[in-house]
Structures are given as structure tokens and as C-alpha cells.
Design an enzyme around this catalytic site. Structure first.
Site, PDB file in Angstrom:
ATOM      1  CG  ASP A  44      -2.080   0.950   1.092  1.00 17.24           C
ATOM      2  OD1 ASP A  44      -1.883   2.094   0.634  1.00 17.24           O
ATOM      3  OD2 ASP A  44      -3.204   0.558   1.453  1.00 17.24           O
ATOM      4  CB  SER A  79      -6.555   2.102   0.065  1.00 16.90           C
ATOM      5  OG  SER A  79      -5.269   2.637   0.272  1.00 16.90           O
ATOM      6  CG  HIS A  94      -7.587  -0.182   6.666  1.00 14.28           C
ATOM      7  ND1 HIS A  94      -6.820   0.439   5.711  1.00 14.28           N
ATOM      8  CD2 HIS A  94      -7.878   0.760   7.596  1.00 14.28           C
ATOM      9  CE1 HIS A  94      -6.629   1.705   6.055  1.00 14.28           C
ATOM     10  NE2 HIS A  94      -7.269   1.927   7.194  1.00 14.28           N
ATOM     11  CB  THR A 107      -6.196  -3.078   0.783  1.00 12.07           C
ATOM     12  OG1 THR A 107      -5.776  -1.770   0.378  1.00 12.07           O
ATOM     13  CG2 THR A 107      -5.652  -4.095  -0.198  1.00 12.07           C
ATOM     14  CD  GLU A 144      -3.280  -3.159   2.529  1.00 11.86           C
ATOM     15  OE1 GLU A 144      -3.477  -2.063   1.963  1.00 11.86           O
ATOM     16  OE2 GLU A 144      -3.973  -3.554   3.499  1.00 11.86           O
ATOM     17  CG  ASP A 150      -3.117   0.966  -2.548  1.00 15.17           C
ATOM     18  OD1 ASP A 150      -1.909   1.311  -2.528  1.00 15.17           O
ATOM     19  OD2 ASP A 150      -3.805   0.928  -1.518  1.00 15.17           O
ATOM     20  CG  HIS A 151      -2.542   4.807  -3.416  1.00 17.98           C
ATOM     21  ND1 HIS A 151      -1.699   5.179  -2.371  1.00 17.98           N
ATOM     22  CD2 HIS A 151      -3.618   4.224  -2.825  1.00 17.98           C
ATOM     23  CE1 HIS A 151      -2.254   4.847  -1.225  1.00 17.98           C
ATOM     24  NE2 HIS A 151      -3.419   4.255  -1.465  1.00 17.98           N
ATOM     25  CG  HIS A 180      -3.323   8.261  -1.627  1.00 16.67           C
ATOM     26  ND1 HIS A 180      -4.596   7.724  -1.674  1.00 16.67           N
ATOM     27  CD2 HIS A 180      -2.831   7.912  -0.418  1.00 16.67           C
ATOM     28  CE1 HIS A 180      -4.853   7.074  -0.551  1.00 16.67           C
ATOM     29  NE2 HIS A 180      -3.796   7.180   0.230  1.00 16.67           N
TER      30      HIS A 180
END
Length: 388
Positions: A59, A103, A154, A156, A271, A318-319, A345
Site C-alpha cells: 500500500d 485504497s 481496512h 484493501t 497487504e 494501489d497508489h 496519495h
């Protein structure tokens, strides 16, 4: 007459980014001198089909996070284990409503193969639930698992096994996770399952045990468990890196031991959640500690895949978080300046890496939805997206 739509982009260049003497948002990172053996570059795996997929998401992890981890942990001439994977590409990360994804929408692109709005958990822009790759795997008789260093509720992990309009609905997500069929769920999040903390006083712990899960609260219980269904809740919310908590590698080892017993195959999502948290805080030490923990789990996954021969390992993010840059080497040559451009992000594309059968399917520039779609196809789960 043809009509053309032009997108006007305003580029704002901060003068502080251009000035290497500006110390604001800058941290000093020691550079390691590695005496250890450089990990072997992994070969391409040819002529085999995909039975299992291990999907690793760092992440908030961009090229700067990976490179800084390499420099600080193993040195400029070393390699992290994730850097030994033979196939590399890039992922475009925008969501349906924003060039900068969060996310939830980022993970939904991977789990459902569709674009959605920021904050959405496995629902489309019309808030309709989409089938996830984990749910399809369960329907086809594969075993499945989720591992996170955040709460297991969370954004993700939630996006692979629940469907809600907003990522903030973690109590509802916890209910749905228990009904997902996933055999292994390991991370934090005890407060979202315990009647002691839930706003509705619902006792999901008892429900989980009645459904066949063994509840685990620390690494000793994880190591000693012989159960085939595990719910590991090692902290109230995200993992706190206490000595009693397992590493991501330890959670991965246990999950692989359980899931690989299924002769039909498995899907496992892992993750490294808190790399992102370090980025949000512009905290280089935090990022490096989490990259080290995540890379150890990558090694565990790659070691399994090398021995197994039928397991595809896919790694991405994810970013990117924080706009992390490697700004300037100090004169002594033993440290590097790290500069952070934001506390949120960014829209920078993120790395995509793969090892195992059909790994070359993940090379080149890809949209995040492609990754989810192709993984589902390689596991013979049908085409994504599918609506519930």
C-alpha cells in the site's frame, strides 16, 4: 467537423522541490553497505498453468519507496527480494471519479476488475455490489486468504471480501468478512469483531468460532495453531509491531501451509498496509521498517512459488503515497536526502512485478483493472467484472 476534447492540466511546481538546500519536508536516510549475498534473479517459468495466485499489495509503495528500501537495507549494489522478480511493468491507478485514487477504489479495481469512486468497497459507481476474485475462487472450490498489517476490515482487504458504499463502515465489513468463506484472515481489527467495542454490541468473535474459525491473538497462538480456518486479530486496529505480534512473513507462512492443502488451488492477498501510513506521515524510518517487513513476506511467497512450480506471484501497489523522492546524496556518500511533496496519495503510476507461470501477462503499462481481470482468467474463474 470533428470535435476534440482537451484536458487542461495545471502544473504547479514548488520552488522548494527545486532547491536542494531547502530542509523543509526533508529527512536524512543512511545508506547501507551490504556484505550479504545478493539474491538470485528469478527465471521465467515456462510451459505451466496457474493453479495458485499470491497477490501482494504494498500500500502506497512507489519506485521511491522500493529504491529507498534497497539503499537503506541492502545498499546500492544489493537487491530486495521483490527486485528479483523477472517481469516488471507499471500500473495506472486513477479511480472513476478522481485522478488520485484511494485504497478502496484502488483495491476494488484489483478485486472486481472495474473502476469505481474513492471510498467504495467492491461496489461500482452506482453502488451495486460486484463479485470479487476471492468470492469467485470460493465458488469454484479454491481456498482463499487475506493478510494485512492494518485492520483486516481496512479498505484493501475489505475490498476482496465485502461490499459497502463507504470504507468507513468497518463494523458491517467485519460481518461480511465472516460470511465470505475465506479460510484464513490475519491482521488487526479485534475492535470491529468484539462486542466490547462494537456500537451494536454484536459478538462476532463467538460467531466466528461457531463458524469454525480459530481465533488467534498473538504470534505464539499463530505458530502453534493446527486449525484449518483462522481468524487472526493481533491488535485492536492496525498492528502495533509489538513483540507479541507476528511478522507479515510469519502470517504468510501459516496461510500458505493451510491454503496449499487444497488440491484445487488457492488465492491469497497479502497487504503491506503500513508502508502507506509511513508515507502519509512523511516518516522515512516508518516506511523503511514496513518495506523490510513486506519484503520478507515477498521472500516467503517467492520461496513457496519456486518450490511449488504452479504458483503465480503478482506484486503491485494501489497508489503511491507522499510523493517520496530521493533528492541528494550527502558529501560523505553514506546518506541520502529524502524529500516528501505531500501527505496524501499521488497519481504516479506504480510498479507491477510477477514471477511464476504466465508472469509475462503482467509486463508493460497496464490499468489496475487489467490486473484483476487477468488474474481471474488465469485461475479459470471467468471474466471480470461480474455483478452480484
Amino acid at each position: 467537423m470533428k470535435k476534440f476534447l482537451f484536458l487542461s492540466v495545471l502544473l504547479i511546481i514548488s520552488t522548494s522541490c527545486q532547491n536542494p538546500d531547502n530542509s523543509e519536508n526533508t529527512e536524512i536516510m543512511p545508506v547501507a553497505t551490504s556484505d550479504s549475498e545478493i539474491p538470485e534473479l528469478l527465471p521465467l517459468v515456462e510451459g505451466k498453468t496457474v493453479k495458485n495466485i499470491i497477490f501482494l499489495i504494498g500500500d502506497g509503495t512507489g519506485l521511491a519507496q522500493i529504491t529507498s528500501g534497497q539503499y537503506a537495507l541492502v545498499g546500492p549494489d544489493g537487491l530486495l527480494h521483490m527486485q528479483t522478480m523477472p517481469v516488471t511493468g507499471f500500473v495506472k491507478t486513477h479511480s472513476s471519479d478522481n485522478l488520485i485514487t484511494d485504497s478502496a477504489s484502488g483495491a476494488t479495481a484489483y478485486s472486481c476488475g472495474l473502476k469505481t469512486y474513492n471510498g467504495a468497497i467492491a461496489v461500482n459507481p452506482d453502488k451495486e455490489a460486484c463479485k470479487t476474485i476471492l468470492e469467485l475462487a470460493e465458488e469454484m472450490g479454491l481456498s482463499t486468504g487475506l493478510i494485512a498489517t492494518s485492520s483486516i476490515t481496512h479498505a484493501t482487504p475489505a475490498s476482496f471480501a465485502s461490499h459497502v458504499e463507504s470504507r468507513s463502515m468497518e463494523e458491517e465489513i467485519a460481518v461480511q468478512l465472516l460470511n465470505s468463506g475465506a479460510e484464513v484472515m490475519l491482521g488487526g481489527g479485534f475492535e470491529f469483531f468484539s462486542s466490547q467495542y462494537r456500537s451494536d454490541s454484536l459478538d462476532l468473535i463467538t460467531q466466528a468460532e461457531e463458524a469454525g474459525y480459530q481465533l488467534l491473538r498473538n504470534k505464539e497462538e499463530l505458530d502453534n495453531s493446527e486449525a484449518e480456518m483462522l481468524l487472526g486479530l493481533f491488535a485492536n486496529d492496525g498492528l502495533e509491531r509489538a513483540e507479541t505480534e507476528p511478522s507479515t512473513s510469519a502470517m504468510t507462512t501459516k496461510a500458505l501451509d493451510i491454503l496449499s492443502r487444497n488440491e484445487d488451488g488457492f488465492f491469497l492477498m497479502i497487504e503491506g498496509s503500513q508502508i502507506d501510513w509511513g508515507g502519509h506521515g512523511n516518516n522515512t524510518d516508518y516506511v523503511l521498517n514496513e518495506v523490510e517487513d513486506f519484503d520478507a513476506a515477498v521472500k516467503t511467497a517467492l520461496d513457496f512459488a519456486r518450490q511449488d512450480g504452479e504458483t503465480l506471484v503478482v506484486l503491485t501497489a494501489d497508489h503511491e503515497t507522499g510523493g517520496m523522492t530521493l533528492q541528494r546524496q550527502r558529501a560523505e556518500g553514506d546518506s541520502l536526502e529524502i524529500y516528501w511533496t505531500t501527505g496524501y496519495h499521488t497519481g504516479i503510476p506504480v510498479p507491477l512485478m510477477a514471477y511464476g507461470p504466465q508472469a509475462t501477462e503482467f509486463m508493460g503499462w497496464r490499468d489496475n483493472t487489467y490486473v484483476g481481470k487477468r488474474m481471474a482468467e488465469l485461475l479459470n474463474l471467468g471474466s471480470l467484472p461480474q455483478m452480484k
